[in-house]
Design an enzyme around this catalytic site. Structure first.
Site, PDB file in Angstrom:
ATOM      1  N   GLU A   1      -8.927  -2.123   6.282  1.00  0.00           N
ATOM      2  CA  GLU A   1      -9.350  -3.333   5.578  1.00  0.00           C
ATOM      3  C   GLU A   1      -9.378  -4.548   6.485  1.00  0.00           C
ATOM      4  O   GLU A   1     -10.282  -5.371   6.422  1.00  0.00           O
ATOM      5  CB  GLU A   1      -8.415  -3.612   4.395  1.00  0.00           C
ATOM      6  CG  GLU A   1      -8.926  -3.060   3.089  1.00  0.00           C
ATOM      7  CD  GLU A   1      -8.114  -3.551   1.906  1.00  0.00           C
ATOM      8  OE1 GLU A   1      -7.333  -4.517   2.062  1.00  0.00           O
ATOM      9  OE2 GLU A   1      -8.260  -2.975   0.821  1.00  0.00           O
TER      10      GLU A   1
ATOM     11  N   HIS B   1       0.815  -1.209   0.000  1.00  0.00           N
ATOM     12  CA  HIS B   1       0.000   0.000   0.000  1.00  0.00           C
ATOM     13  C   HIS B   1       0.855   1.268   0.000  1.00  0.00           C
ATOM     14  O   HIS B   1       0.355   2.345  -0.317  1.00  0.00           O
ATOM     15  CB  HIS B   1      -0.932   0.005   1.204  1.00  0.00           C
ATOM     16  CG  HIS B   1      -2.024  -1.018   1.103  1.00  0.00           C
ATOM     17  ND1 HIS B   1      -2.952  -1.225   2.097  1.00  0.00           N
ATOM     18  CD2 HIS B   1      -2.338  -1.901   0.116  1.00  0.00           C
ATOM     19  CE1 HIS B   1      -3.792  -2.188   1.730  1.00  0.00           C
ATOM     20  NE2 HIS B   1      -3.428  -2.606   0.531  1.00  0.00           N
TER      21      HIS B   1
ATOM     22  N   TYR C   1       7.918   5.075  -4.797  1.00  0.00           N
ATOM     23  CA  TYR C   1       9.063   4.913  -3.899  1.00  0.00           C
ATOM     24  C   TYR C   1       8.598   4.391  -2.545  1.00  0.00           C
ATOM     25  O   TYR C   1       7.517   4.744  -2.070  1.00  0.00           O
ATOM     26  CB  TYR C   1       9.794   6.242  -3.742  1.00  0.00           C
ATOM     27  CG  TYR C   1      10.253   6.812  -5.065  1.00  0.00           C
ATOM     28  CD1 TYR C   1      11.349   6.282  -5.723  1.00  0.00           C
ATOM     29  CD2 TYR C   1       9.550   7.855  -5.673  1.00  0.00           C
ATOM     30  CE1 TYR C   1      11.757   6.793  -6.960  1.00  0.00           C
ATOM     31  CE2 TYR C   1       9.955   8.375  -6.898  1.00  0.00           C
ATOM     32  CZ  TYR C   1      11.052   7.823  -7.540  1.00  0.00           C
ATOM     33  OH  TYR C   1      11.438   8.321  -8.761  1.00  0.00           O
TER      34      TYR C   1
ATOM     35  N   SER D   1       4.741   6.353   2.802  1.00  0.00           N
ATOM     36  CA  SER D   1       3.479   7.059   2.566  1.00  0.00           C
ATOM     37  C   SER D   1       2.288   6.335   3.188  1.00  0.00           C
ATOM     38  O   SER D   1       1.248   6.955   3.404  1.00  0.00           O
ATOM     39  CB  SER D   1       3.249   7.279   1.069  1.00  0.00           C
ATOM     40  OG  SER D   1       3.234   6.057   0.371  1.00  0.00           O
TER      41      SER D   1
END
Length: 822
Positions: A457, A316, A388, A392
């Site tokens: 999730e 992700h 990259y 994040s």
């Protein structure tokens, strides 16, 4: 002390001695894991194995001879080995968009090249672009009264978790216009017989097509922003990944297209999903899921669920495919439109067998958003994440989200403190986020906000997001104490710099060796340096995530998901078993006292599923399913994750499996018989019954059906595709944590401390009361040499090398501020 790959993970005599702590780093190339009691039997086992192999070979030869009669026997392709991969030239050659040709389209003439000769005029080009805009308007008018998906259903949750942001929606509108314009241009060129016209293109990618001094796609309507000017000196990454490559600032940045290794295979050569080679429909993705990827679940007792959890968390970080949205960003209902005989151009529903239609004859599926390339050509898909490995998942891919996650005090990130005093992720109070439940919101309990919208999730993933935010805040507090003169911005950015380095270190030293094996890791220089800096950055290396990686290859981890999960209050308590489906979009256990630790302990003590072609029904029948008292059976009909993955590959125009074997240096199968020895016989038989031709076989199904390489959990082709991408992610990252490039480089002492990072240490430091852990949390503690040890015995990273000398008598001078990430 300088840390190396052989540095002990627990304290030794050089540090503080702990009783029974004599464990050292376990790597496949340093340690023989075979228990001594088994070694004397190796010869006996080898002899028995040889007899079994001989019997199989004789039986297979007899079967092939009988099935082919007197015809010429085609010898099966040689069994793929890791040696083939070791001899490849890395990285794999990447297809250039300028080489595109469309089958049954413009013959050998490319639509996007530096110089293009096509049979059209400037007016023709303007006409097809205008046709694209008209088609876009017609689509948006249709959407105003188009059916939408009911909230709370599995399909609604699925679309919400993969939803597109405002900028993605804008880009997708342009991409749609380009798709239609290209389709119309292709049709026009096949009809016309007028003289050919020479057109010039300004560059090879993201090109602007010119004809008679007319700009067909205006820059203001394209993804391409104004020219980006990158700062020459910047210690910290940008939020979006822009300017990682100073020569091509948008390379690998968020909101750019995935990279193609092979040209797209669309049924019309432009944008319509792939079909069979004879032009007929491919077998239903649901049927392939049920017949080939059948329910034959087997555990892999060598690995824990933490292997899959880290894989999903890291995935992700680098991939986020945007889904097409309807009017005002609504979720599109494709199955409702099928029933009403209305077609939406972005619908591609999965057809379900008529004899198995207790949940209907259709499974919702909306196509991925088209990316804009500012030119003509086949459809591309949009990656909302930067390519990259930049943390994040923790910090977000947009400036706005990152700002929303920060506390703006002491460099910390926001947390929510429970009534029990435990820190959780900040709550996301959006009732329409696809996760929040009305009954829980009334109790003041919400799903969570993080750097990635998919964090809710499953409960394991949510917990890992929490652990990494706690890790950030722990480091920020220590840096603040060491350097009281640092302001909030300085502390936040340096902490982000460190945490991102730790994520990279764990991925390439604990996670990837399991997937790629020791030999390939060494061949591609993927392990961390033992000492010193690494100087392998290559500005010409394109780190952009490939379409095949995001859509097929890295989705292998779905096979690792087990049917039942454990919760453990402590290491000696009886486990509480929970079906996997009950952990999806259900993070509320984390609000309970001890809930976080029970989830972590359970994940470290639950075996992962075996990496093969088979799946648990928890993901093929019950995905995103929740209890629903309004239904007669008391439940909703869950989605089929495998069918969705197969359908997504067709949506993206991924070429069939045989082409990828050839790309990776293996023999390209000419028929199903060529896969004998490479694929388990029963699976191969089912594949040959479903598909008309070997050249129709979906990439996802082909990859998962391969027998694993010796000493690995994955087959040869998928290993090849993963290795290529992870080589690019490292070598194409100017900010790779071991770099020697200034000013982003850590100094030698700082780098030595970062190399002490282990997943186990991060869990110990950021759980609430976990006191013991196995050294390698992705491996089972039943594995030889991976016994549980005290958290206190683990070697910990020190932040002392980050302490700056500061003259406290100078009060008038402002504290030094780092170059802000832009």
């Amino acid at each position: 002390m300088m840390a190396t790959e052989s540095t002990p993970l627990t304290n030794t005599d050089d540090v503080t001695p702990v009783s029974g702590s004599e464990y050292i780093s376990l790597s496949k190339h340093e340690t023989d894991h075979t228990p001594p009691c088994l070694k004397p039997r190796c010869c006996v086992y080898a002899a028995l194995l040889s007899l079994v192999l001989m019997a199989i070979i004789v039986g297979t030869s007899y079967y092939v001879g009988r099935s082919q009669g007197d015809s010429t026997v085609i010898q099966p392709a040689p069994i793929a080995t890791v040696d083939t991969l070791l001899q490849l030239r890395w990285p794999l050659q990447t297809y250039s968009r300028g080489e595109w040709t469309a089958d049954a389209g413009i013959t050998a003439t490319s639509i996007i090249q530096r110089t293009i000769v096509i049979n059209a005029t400037g007016d023709d080009l303007m006409s097809v672009v205008e046709g694209g805009y008209k088609s876009l308007k017609a689509k948006e008018d249709l959407e105003k009264n188009f059916p939408t998906i009911d909230g709370g259903t599995p399909s609604y949750r699925h679309q919400q978790v993969m939803k597109s942001g405002p900028e993605s929606i804008r880009i997708a509108r342009n991409g749609y216009v380009e798709n239609i314009a290209t389709e119309k241009l292709r049709s026009a060129l096949r009809r016309q017989t007028t003289p050919w016209l020479l057109l010039n293109v300004t560059n090879n990618q993201d090109a602007t097509i010119l004809a008679e001094n007319v700009t067909i796609f205006n820059n203001t309507e394209c993804i391409s922003p104004e020219p980006v000017i990158c700062p020459l000196q910047s210690r910290y990454r940008t939020v979006e990944g822009i300017c990682n490559n100073v020569f091509e600032p948008l390379k690998g940045a968020a909101l750019t297209p995935f990279r193609r290794v092979l040209p797209a295979d669309y049924s019309d050569g432009v944008w319509k999903p792939r079909k069979a080679t004879d032009g007929s429909e491919l077998p239903s993705a649901k049927q392939v899921s049920e017949d080939v990827h059948r329910q034959s679940y087997e555990e892999d007792h060598d690995f824990t669920v933490m292997l899959a959890v880290w894989g999903q968390f890291m995935d992700h970080d680098i991939t986020a495919t945007a889904l097409s949205r309807g009017h005002n960003g609504n979720a599109i209902s494709c199955c409702s439109s099928v029933n009403e005989n209305v077609t939406h151009p972005e619908c591609f529903p999965v057809i379900v067998h008529e004899d198995k239609n207790e949940c209907g004859k259709c499974m919702e599926f909306v196509r991925s958003s088209p990316a804009s390339t500012c030119g003509f050509g086949p459809r591309e898909q949009l990656n909302q994440a930067s390519s990259y490995l930049d943390g994040s998942s923790v910090y977000g891919n947009t400036r706005k989200l990152q700002n929303d996650l920060r506390s703006w005090t002491g460099g910390r990130m926001k947390v929510f403190v429970t009534e029990h005093g435990e820190q959780l992720l900040p709550p996301n109070k959006d009732p329409l986020d696809g996760c929040n439940e009305e009954s829980e919101m009334k109790k003041g309990r919400y799903c969570f906000l993080s750097g990635d919208a998919r964090s809710n999730e499953n409960m394991h993933l949510t917990t890992l997001h929490l652990i990494m935010v706690r890790q950030h805040n722990m480091i920020a507090d220590r840096l603040s104490s060491l350097n009281p003169h640092w302001d909030d911005e300085h502390i936040f950015q340096e902490t982000r710099h460190i945490v991102t380095a730790q994520i990279q270190h764990i991925t390439y030293n604990e996670f990837l060796p399991v997937l790629l094996g020791d030999n390939l890791m060494k061949r591609l220089d993927l392990y961390s340096q033992q000492t010193g800096h690494w100087n392998g950055y290559n500005s010409s290396m394109d780190a952009t995530i490939s379409n095949n990686f995001a859509t097929a290859a890295f989705r292998f981890a779905h096979t690792l998901i087990p049917s039942m999960m454990k919760f453990l209050k402590d290491n000696n308590s009886n486990p509480e078993f929970v079906e996997m489906r009950k952990m999806l979009f259900n993070p509320y256990r984390l609000y309970t006292c001890g809930g976080v630790d029970s989830v972590i302990r359970g994940a470290m003590n639950t075996s992962a599923g075996k990496s093969d072609a088979f799946f648990t029904p928890e993901v093929t029948r019950h995905l995103f399913e929740k209890n629903d008292e309004s239904r007669p059976a008391g439940r909703q009909c869950g989605l089929d994750l495998v069918a969705l993955n197969i359908q997504r590959g067709r949506d993206h125009g991924l070429p069939a499996y045989p082409h990828w074997r050839k790309t990776c240096g293996f023999s390209k199968p000419r028929n199903f018989s060529d896969l004998e020895g490479h694929v388990e016989p029963a699976t191969l038989q089912r594949i040959s019954k479903l598909y008309k031709s070997i050249d129709d076989l979906d990439l996802y199904t082909g990859l998962l059906s391969e027998k694993p390489l010796e000493g690995s959990i994955l087959g040869p082709t998928i290993t090849c595709l993963l290795a290529d991408q992870f080589l690019r992610v490292k070598s194409g990252d100017r900010y790779w944590y071991e770099t020697n490039e200034k000013p982003q480089a850590f100094n030698q002492d700082q780098l030595s401390e970062i190399r002490k990072t282990t997943f186990a240490t991060i869990i110990c430091d950021n759980s609430d009361e976990i006191e013991s852990i196995q050294l390698h949390v992705m491996h089972s503690n039943r594995k030889f040499g991976n016994n549980r040890v005290s958290c206190d015995s683990l070697i910990k990273m020190s932040l002392d090398p980050w302490k700056e000398e500061y003259d406290t008598t100078v009060t008038a001078a402002a504290p030094r501020s780092p170059t802000a990430a832009s």
